[in-house]
Design a protein around this motif. Structure first.
Motif, short mmCIF file in Angstrom:
data_model
loop_
_atom_site.label_atom_id
_atom_site.label_comp_id
_atom_site.label_asym_id
_atom_site.label_seq_id
_atom_site.Cartn_x
_atom_site.Cartn_y
_atom_site.Cartn_z
N ILE A 232 15.11 1.37 -10.28
CA ILE A 232 15.37 1.49 -8.86
C ILE A 232 14.44 2.56 -8.30
O ILE A 232 14.37 3.65 -8.84
CB ILE A 232 16.83 1.97 -8.61
N SER B 72 2.51 1.80 3.61
CA SER B 72 1.84 2.30 4.81
C SER B 72 1.12 1.18 5.56
O SER B 72 0.51 1.42 6.59
CB SER B 72 0.90 3.45 4.48
N ARG C 269 0.84 -1.20 0.00
CA ARG C 269 0.00 0.00 0.00
C ARG C 269 0.88 1.25 0.00
O ARG C 269 1.25 1.76 1.05
CB ARG C 269 -0.95 0.02 1.18
N GLY C 270 1.21 1.68 -1.19
CA GLY C 270 2.06 2.85 -1.33
C GLY C 270 2.26 3.12 -2.80
O GLY C 270 1.95 2.27 -3.64
N ARG C 271 2.76 4.29 -3.11
CA ARG C 271 2.90 4.66 -4.52
C ARG C 271 4.32 5.13 -4.76
O ARG C 271 4.80 6.00 -4.03
CB ARG C 271 1.91 5.80 -4.81
N PRO C 272 5.00 4.58 -5.76
CA PRO C 272 6.33 5.10 -6.04
C PRO C 272 6.22 6.57 -6.45
O PRO C 272 5.19 6.98 -7.00
CB PRO C 272 6.82 4.28 -7.24
N ALA C 273 7.27 7.33 -6.17
CA ALA C 273 7.24 8.75 -6.55
C ALA C 273 8.18 9.03 -7.69
O ALA C 273 7.88 9.82 -8.57
CB ALA C 273 7.60 9.61 -5.35
N GLU C 274 9.34 8.37 -7.68
CA GLU C 274 10.32 8.62 -8.73
C GLU C 274 10.94 7.27 -9.07
O GLU C 274 11.39 6.56 -8.18
CB GLU C 274 11.45 9.50 -8.22
N ILE C 275 10.97 6.96 -10.35
CA ILE C 275 11.62 5.72 -10.77
C ILE C 275 12.91 6.09 -11.50
O ILE C 275 12.91 6.95 -12.37
CB ILE C 275 10.66 4.91 -11.68
N ASP D 273 12.07 3.85 -4.47
CA ASP D 273 11.62 3.62 -3.10
C ASP D 273 10.11 3.73 -3.06
O ASP D 273 9.52 4.57 -3.73
CB ASP D 273 12.19 4.70 -2.17
N VAL D 274 9.51 2.88 -2.24
CA VAL D 274 8.06 2.98 -2.02
C VAL D 274 7.81 2.86 -0.53
O VAL D 274 8.32 1.94 0.12
CB VAL D 274 7.29 1.83 -2.72
N TYR D 275 7.03 3.76 -0.02
CA TYR D 275 6.68 3.67 1.39
C TYR D 275 5.44 2.80 1.51
O TYR D 275 4.41 3.07 0.90
CB TYR D 275 6.41 5.05 1.98
N LEU E 283 9.90 2.04 4.49
CA LEU E 283 10.28 2.43 3.14
C LEU E 283 10.93 1.22 2.50
O LEU E 283 11.86 0.64 3.05
CB LEU E 283 11.29 3.59 3.22
#
Ligand SMILES: Cc1cc2nc3c(=O)[nH]c(=O)nc-3n(C[C@H](O)[C@H](O)[C@H](O)COP(=O)(O)OP(=O)(O)OC[C@H]3O[C@@H](n4cnc5c(N)ncnc54)[C@H](O)[C@@H]3O)c2cc1C
Ligand code: SF4
Ligand code: SF4
Lengths: 296, 163, 657
Positions: free
Chosen positions: C473, C479, C458-464, C475-477, C484
């Motif tokens: 590569i 929740s 349950r999280g959304r990548p912000a930058e790939i 990061d996904v948080y 992370l």
């Protein structure tokens, strides 16, 4: 000839002298006239956490002083650039805020005027001077040197206000570096953060950010880094040694240059005219490869 | 649980819309600070702000961990601008009597008194010499304020912090 | 004007009216007003004795106007119009006065004043009634045929339903084959049946149906006429192959040396310069892509012409136009995928191994570029870790605000594709909410979230970011677990947002159909009439009304067809009584009314040496916008003429006293 008010901000005139030196020596040779702006001072950016109105006020003051002089502002620092543009945008859309600021400014005899245009060093180089002009003035091409551009957060974000660099596809920075004969390239998180703002809260963690940035850049085969922001420089150049010891990784060692320093080197200026002796990172390596002595 | 804090924050972050957050945590995935300080989570800060339970954030001072990289705001799908929410919370925490990091207080004092966040310093060169502005033939740095009105205004705005 | 003879009937509506005011008093008052021949009150006017009372009075007293003071005309106007008709009067000589909603219900606490108000309202109606006139609607026959625009599953289903009901159908498809997005899918959720297996038989049914004519590689360029009698102008784009001669043997395609990225494979595969859209295409006829054809670009080659056994190649072919005369139009042009490169943070278009959901469908399809093997585009290796990102661009203020309605279910299906093809692979699904709302969808979700090495995060990548080996590569948080997660994936699939097709905007202007904030076609009513438009005779089928999965699309298309069949089966269209009418003597031809009319019903033309406005009685919906705009009073609206309205106003303003 383009003429600008030279707005130094805080960090540059109090410790990042090499930026100021290189700007003062390089830009006029590119046909840019610089006019000193001694009544400028802090843009308020560092104050926003304490009081957002103090920030707005400081930038509103600067915009008004510059508007009165009728000259565009050349902001050297990413933070200053963001401040001035963001506050201009806020004031443009908020009448109550304009009235509040006008009242404060009247206490010091200044009339609120947010019309002054704001430009960043990168824009002056890329948009005013132009890549072709720069190319034509190169005497010492930076051949064989692969430079990682490091635009810094506030050259790109927030992107809902006009930015010096294209926030979606940063490319101006690299095209200036390419004009100098150097190589450019991709590395992850090019638009990433140097961690400077974290210093007052936790210097240790700020250094971890620097270390991981520089490590990635090294991994991607770059031989140098370039930035155009005094905060980024302070972190990735001045604090490079500290970052290295924080993580205990000897690999974290790479020369860092201001963009104006790189332009100056390529144009054949002497290292001292560019303040290169004040850079903390190992810039000698790159200079050696170009056959330039730091102490010439 | 009430919306008072949210409403105060909304006022400070105009024109952004913290009330629309749907907890996708994209901000935290992007966050520079989270990567080094895992307790710092912008999506959680926004959620707590909506609930009005921000006391813990202010007491612990964790809000000061934000690096102000603006990535959260850049990528947020709901135009929440978490970074601006955090700035608003910092402002509110000071108004409520919580202390900011010591260095920031020093900076504020310098800005009021000198016009810059710090006095000009001498730096060490590669030749192991100390250089100041004069030695580098840079123009002398003057106090930028032309009238006493500027520091007076600033002191008023900064209120308690400056004391 | 002939003698005005009015009958006034005041209803008690049980206690609704009678419990507050005294209807007899109101009737008595009305009886003294000019032109009133008879006035009465009765407990339930709408009951049969009430109706009979009026009917008999009309005959007995030779009435030619009837006023009923009762409830809202929305309730019983048709009832009392029926009474007039039965008594031989034109129904528009009826005037209703609403003394219930407008009076006794709202002024219950001040009965005396309410009674005064009732008297005034009736008096105003009496004044107005003198100016009523007979209104006759006109009927126009409908042409029993239909155009269906768009040949996706929606257009296919609608065409078949219409054709089976005996209606002639012209199916207009922009591409060279019908089938739409469904033809590109490998399997379909939630049952996982093979998409082509259930679709291609329907495509063949369409091509063989005696009542259906397909115009492929064509588009609608103009529509004139009105509901029941549209003239639809269709442009047949040049294919450079004479389709009437071509047998679809494919010799040309086989020998063609030209190459281009294959649209049907979402750019992942390669096709020839002369090509079928896909092997099962209907019609199975090739098209020359002039941008990649060596003859068109370099003036060499002509291989196709040489190998075609029937001489169908025609490099000089030009576009053609046909005009179709139909009664109804069904719009079924579907949707398009949002340009994912606009989500610059995910690197689509920059990083080879970031692909769209539709591209994964092609990789997974047996007739796709990898013959059904899931391989990463950068180096053709099997991915070991695959990330699937939901809501890529959807529910996003910076991109597309609404939900795409099938991304979640498609992502679950994509988990299946990967686990089926690569059982050892790890799949990470990044979600914000999993909206498994359809029949069988929750069960589908349950099944695949329980698979080994499938992780719903349950999280959304912000930058790939791209690693040096082409892996991704980011990061996904999460929740759910409050951590992370540093991800290194070999392939990233974006379940992208959905938008209306690019050429919808020009088409919608031609059809005069409104759109919703997302740009999709606006339905007549979001709940009750979701497949009709504000333009009579124009119906909506499938995703053009808003994103829909296949079950919803098919249901919607069948409903649109049924609605169109009903419309055509009636056999005629009838004008509204409240038509706009031009007084040609007063009209100056200023044309202000022309753009005001939302239905495009007004035209201005020369008549006896003078420019005058003309109203198309079938197109006019009686909204009154023109009448309100007309500066000279030449444009009047039936039943709402200036005289009628003003005479009423004068009385209410006290002018009559
Ligand atoms: C990756 C992915 C996976 C999916 N998987 C599933 C699934 O497993 N199960 C499921 O139920 N749904 C699935 N869907 C949804 C499915 O694609 C839609 O429900 C369906 O395609 C809608 O059908 P349609 O006919 O309305 O539109 P479309 O399929 O878009 O068809 C529209 C047709 O109109 C044509 N057209 C467009 N413009 C014009 C014009 N101006 N003139 C003439 N013709 C025109 C197009 O060429 C096309 O042939 C998936 C979608 C995606 C993106
Ligand atoms: S602030 Fe924005 S990015 Fe963060 S959780 Fe809320 S909606 Fe998502
Ligand atoms: S601005 Fe602050 S909260 Fe937002 S992503 Fe950067 S560090 Fe995190």
């Amino acid at each position: 000839m383009s003429k600008f008010l030279l707005f130094l901000g805080c960090t540059i005139p109090t410790k990042q002298y090499s930026y100021e030196i290189s700007v003062r020596n390089v830009l006029p040779k590119l046909g840019v006239e610089l006019v000193d702006f001694p009544e400028s001072g802090c843009c308020g950016f560092p104050l926003k956490g304490l009081n957002k109105k103090a920030w707005i006020y400081m930038s509103a003051r600067l915009l008004s002083l510059a508007s009165k002089k009728g000259l565009p502002i050349l902001a050297l620092c990413n933070g200053c650039d963001t401040s001035l543009r963001k506050i201009k945008d806020l004031l443009m859309h908020d009448k109550d805020l304009r009235e509040e600021m006008a009242k404060l400014l009247s206490n010091e005899g200044v009339k609120l005027d947010i019309n002054a245009k704001v430009y960043h060093t990168l824009e002056v180089l890329h948009d005013f001077v132009g890549v072709e002009r720069i190319k034509s003035l190169v005497q010492r091409p930076l051949k064989g040197i692969k430079v990682a551009s490091y635009p810094g957060c506030h050259m790109l974000r927030p992107s809902d206000i006009p930015r010096p660099e294209d926030p979606v596809e940063p490319r101006k920075y690299d095209s200036v570096i390419k004009a100098l004969g150097a190589e450019v390239g991709y590395y992850p998180d090019k638009g990433g953060c140097c961690g400077a703002t974290l210093l007052p809260y936790s210097a240790k963690h700020a250094l971890l950010i620097v270390a991981s940035k520089l490590k990635t850049i090294k991994e991607y085969g770059f031989s140098a880094v370039s930035t155009s922001c005094p905060y980024c420089m302070e972190m990735i150049d001045a604090k490079q040694d500290a970052a290295r010891s924080e993580v205990g990784d000897e690999d974290i060692s790479i020369p860092v240059f201001y963009l104006t320093q790189l332009v100056g080197i390529a144009m054949g200026l002497k290292p001292k005219e560019l303040g290169l002796n004040l850079n903390v990172s190992p810039v000698e390596g790159v200079l050696d490869r170009l056959g330039v002595s730091l102490y010439e | 649980m009430d919306s008072r804090i949210l409403n105060e924050v909304r006022e400070l972050v105009k024109p952004h819309s913290p009330q629309y957050c749907y907890q996708c945590a994209k901000c935290t995935s992007a966050c520079t600070a989270t990567k080094v300080i895992p307790e710092y989570k912008p999506h959680l800060i926004v959620a707590l702000t909506r609930l009005g339970s921000v006391k813990g954030l202010m007491e612990s001072g964790i809000i000061w961990a934000c690096t102000e990289c603006w990535k959260c705001s850049e990528y947020c799908p709901q135009d929440v601008a978490p970074v601006e929410v955090v700035i608003a919370l910092k402002n509110l925490s000071i108004a409520m009597g919580y202390k900011p990091p010591e260095d920031l207080k020093v900076m504020a004092k310098n800005v009021v008194e000198l016009g810059y966040v710090s006095p000009p310093i001498e730096v060490l060169s590669k030749e192991f010499e100390m250089y100041g502005r004069e030695a580098l033939s840079l123009p002398e740095l003057v106090k930028p304020y032309v009238s006493e009105g500027t520091p007076t205004n600033l002191k008023k705005l900064l209120g308690g912090v400056y004391e | 004007m002939s003698d005005v003879r009015i009958g006034v009937y005041v209803c008690h509506c049980g206690k609704n009216i009678g419990g507050v005011i005294n209807p007899a008093k109101v009737a008595e008052h009305a009886g003294k007003l000019p032109n009133v021949v008879i006035s009465r009150d009765y407990v339930y006017m709408c009951s049969s004795p009430g109706q009979l009372l009026i009917e008999e009075d009309i005959k007995k007293y030779n009435l030619n106007r009837v006023i009923v003071a009762a409830c809202s005309p929305r309730m019983h106007e048709p009832t009392f119009q029926g009474v007039l008709k039965r008594a031989g009067l034109n129904p528009w000589l009826l005037q209703m006065v609403n003394v219930r909603e407008h009076d006794t219900w709202v002024h219950e606490n001040v009965p005396e004043k309410a009674e005064e108000k009732a008297k005034d309202l009736v008096a105003a109606a009496v004044a107005r009634a003198a100016h009523l006139y007979e209104i006759n609607t006109v009927r126009a026959p409908v042409v029993k045929s239909a155009v269906v625009i768009g040949g996706g599953i929606a257009g296919i289903r609608a065409s078949l339903d219409l054709a089976n009901a005996g209606i002639k159908v012209y199916l207009i498809e922009k591409k060279q084959s019908i089938g739409g997005k469904m033809a590109q899918l490998d399997k379909t959720f939630p049952t996982l049946d093979c998409s082509q297996c259930i679709l291609t038989p329907l495509m063949v049914d369409v091509s063989r149906h005696p009542n259906i004519e397909i115009y492929a590689y064509s588009e609608v360029v103009d529509v004139s006429g009105s509901a029941g009698d549209f003239k639809v102008k269709v442009r047949l784009k040049p294919t450079y192959v004479d389709w009437s001669k071509c047998t679809g043997c494919g010799a040309c395609v086989e020998k063609c040396p030209g190459r281009a990225p294959k649209e049907f494979d979402e750019g992942l595969g390669v096709r020839k310069a002369i090509y079928f859209e896909f092997p099962q295409a209907v019609p199975r006829r090739p098209v020359i892509d002039t941008e990649h054809c060596l003859w068109f670009t370099k003036g060499i080659c002509k291989v196709c012409e040489k190998v075609c056994p029937v001489g169908a190649i025609d490099y000089k072919q030009v576009e053609r136009y046909v005009e179709l005369n139909v009664g109804a139009i069904v719009v079924a042009i579907g949707y398009e995928l949002y340009d994912l490169s606009k989500l610059s943070e995910y690197g689509y278009g920059k990083f080879k191994n970031v692909i769209s959901g539709l591209q994964l469908e092609r990789l997974s399809s047996a007739d796709g570029p990898t013959r059904g093997k899931i391989l990463r585009p950068s180096d053709g290796k099997e991915p070991k870790t695959v990330g699937i990102v939901l809501c890529a661009g959807s529910r996003d203020e910076n991109h597309v605000k609404y939900c795409c309605r099938f991304g979640c279910a498609a992502a679950i299906k994509h988990v299946y594709y990967i686990k089926h093809a690569l059982p050892d692979a790890k799949v990470l699904v990044f979600y914000t909410d999993v909206r498994a709302f359809g029949k069988g969808y929750e069960e589908f979700y349950q099944k695949f979230r329980s698979e080994e090495n499938v992780f719903f995060i349950r999280g959304r990548p912000a930058e790939i970011f791209e690693g040096r080996d082409g892996s991704l590569i980011f990061d996904v948080y999460d929740s759910n677990t409050n951590q992370l997660i540093n991800v290194r994936a070999d392939l990233v699939v974006l379940e992208g947002a959905v938008v209306p097709p690019k050429d919808w905007e020009p088409l919608r202007r031609i059809l005069k159909v409104s759109c919703d904030p997302g740009g999709f076609a606006l339905e007549l009513h979001p709940k009750l009439r979701p497949f009709e438009t504000t333009s009579d005779g124009i119906f909506l089928a499938g995703a053009i009304q808003g994103p829909k999965d296949i079950p919803d699309t098919v249901a919607h298309a069948a409903a649109a067809a049924a609605s169109a069949i009903g419309f055509l089966a009636k056999g005629y269209v009838e004008s509204v009584p409240y038509l706009a009418v031009v007084n040609e003597d007063l009209c100056s031809g200023c044309s202000l009314c022309v753009p005001i009319c939302p239905y495009g019903a007004i035209s201005v033309s020369e008549k006896e040496g003078k420019r005058v406005a003309k109203v198309d009685v079938i197109k006019c919906k009686g909204c009154g916008a023109c009448a309100a705009t007309c500066p000279s009073g030449a444009m009047q609206q039936n039943y709402f003429t200036d005289k009628q309205v003003l005479s009423e106003v004068v009385v209410l303003a006290g002018g009559a006293k």
